[in-house]
Design an enzyme around this catalytic site. Structure first.
Site, mmCIF file in Angstrom:
data_model
loop_
_atom_site.group_PDB
_atom_site.id
_atom_site.type_symbol
_atom_site.label_atom_id
_atom_site.label_comp_id
_atom_site.label_asym_id
_atom_site.label_seq_id
_atom_site.Cartn_x
_atom_site.Cartn_y
_atom_site.Cartn_z
ATOM 1 C CD GLN A 1 3.048 5.789 2.772
ATOM 2 O OE1 GLN A 1 2.205 4.977 2.375
ATOM 3 N NE2 GLN A 1 4.166 5.097 3.616
ATOM 4 N N GLY B 1 0.720 -1.141 -0.158
ATOM 5 C CA GLY B 1 0.060 0.059 0.097
ATOM 6 C C GLY B 1 0.871 1.116 -0.047
ATOM 7 C CG HIS C 1 -0.532 0.860 7.360
ATOM 8 N ND1 HIS C 1 0.610 0.427 8.127
ATOM 9 C CD2 HIS C 1 0.178 1.810 6.684
ATOM 10 C CE1 HIS C 1 1.636 1.071 7.949
ATOM 11 N NE2 HIS C 1 1.414 1.878 6.895
ATOM 12 C CD GLU C 2 -1.274 2.122 2.907
ATOM 13 O OE1 GLU C 2 -0.675 3.396 2.638
ATOM 14 O OE2 GLU C 2 -0.526 1.245 3.102
ATOM 15 C CG HIS D 1 0.013 6.422 5.699
ATOM 16 N ND1 HIS D 1 1.008 7.032 6.418
ATOM 17 C CD2 HIS D 1 0.276 5.276 5.547
ATOM 18 C CE1 HIS D 1 2.125 6.097 6.720
ATOM 19 N NE2 HIS D 1 1.626 4.902 6.099
ATOM 20 C CB CYS E 1 5.087 2.031 7.646
ATOM 21 S SG CYS E 1 4.603 3.561 6.737
ATOM 22 C CG LEU E 2 6.665 1.077 1.738
ATOM 23 C CD1 LEU E 2 6.208 1.713 0.227
ATOM 24 C CD2 LEU E 2 7.798 0.346 1.468
HETATM 25 CO CO CO Z 1 2.495 3.166 5.915
#
Ligand code: CO
Length: 195
Positions: free
Chosen positions: A53, A48, A152-153, A156, A110-111
């Site tokens: 991000q 995702g 999670h997304e 964000h 998480c990225l």
């Molecule tokens: Co993330």
């Protein structure tokens, strides 16, 4: 285009993203952005990627859990997480509703926090009402790992990261996770981390 992923500390990751209008969604700019977000998510690789991000404060995220990756994971690992392939899709202006079924705990990453992981409790099942990339209304019913990705997304898009929800004692580097924790059940992890 492969975009640069913002790491924790960038202001945009802590600010609420703004909703898109139907007209905006259909513009070449947003359509190109969606394409670049897919490319960036796949290159990372991740399951995702939310617009904040990549430095864009809009309520937009891309999601995809590829069979190609799932095939490399043990079947029991996938079964425990109720993790199945998810076809690539976009969520825009999502509204999240938690469904019955309680919370489940697993390690997630998480990225925007590369190299780290922690145990996060997430609702087992959710419903998401949103728009797709053609600005059409969509309702998604999800459970298991897919429900976790959605939560999670969507976090964000509200300036929230998993570190705000994690069991803080479980926060660790990926290398140590691989070395010491990866093959333990969540029950064993809990027992080792509880005081
Ligand atoms: Co993330």
């Amino acid at each position: 285009m492969n975009l640069k992923v913002c790491e924790a500390g960038e202001m945009v990751l802590r600010q609420p993203a703004r909703a898109l209008t139907v007209k905006e969604i259909l513009t070449p700019e947003i359509q190109d952005l969606i394409g670049s977000m897919y490319e960036t998510m796949r290159a990372a690789p991740g399951v995702g990627l939310a617009a904040p991000q990549i430095g864009v404060g809009l309520q937009l995220a891309v999601i995809e859990d590829r069979q190609e990756f799932l095939g490399k994971l043990p079947p029991e690992y996938l079964a425990e997480r109720q993790r199945v392939a998810v076809a690539p899709h976009v969520i825009i202006n999502p509204r999240l509703t938690i469904e019955a079924g309680g919370d489940v705990e697993f390690f997630e990453g998480c990225l925007s926090l590369p190299g780290f992981t922690a145990i996060v409790a997430r609702a087992h099942a959710v419903r998401v009402e949103c728009l797709n990339e053609r600005a059409e209304p969509v309702t998604i019913e999800a459970h298991g790992w897919y429900a976790r990705i959605l939560q999670h997304e969507i976090d964000h898009l509200h300036g929230t990261m998993y570190i705000d929800r994690m069991m803080s004692r479980s926060f660790m580097g990926r290398e140590n996770f691989e070395r010491h924790w990866k093959n333990l059940s969540m029950g064993e992890c809990r027992k080792l981390l509880d005081e």
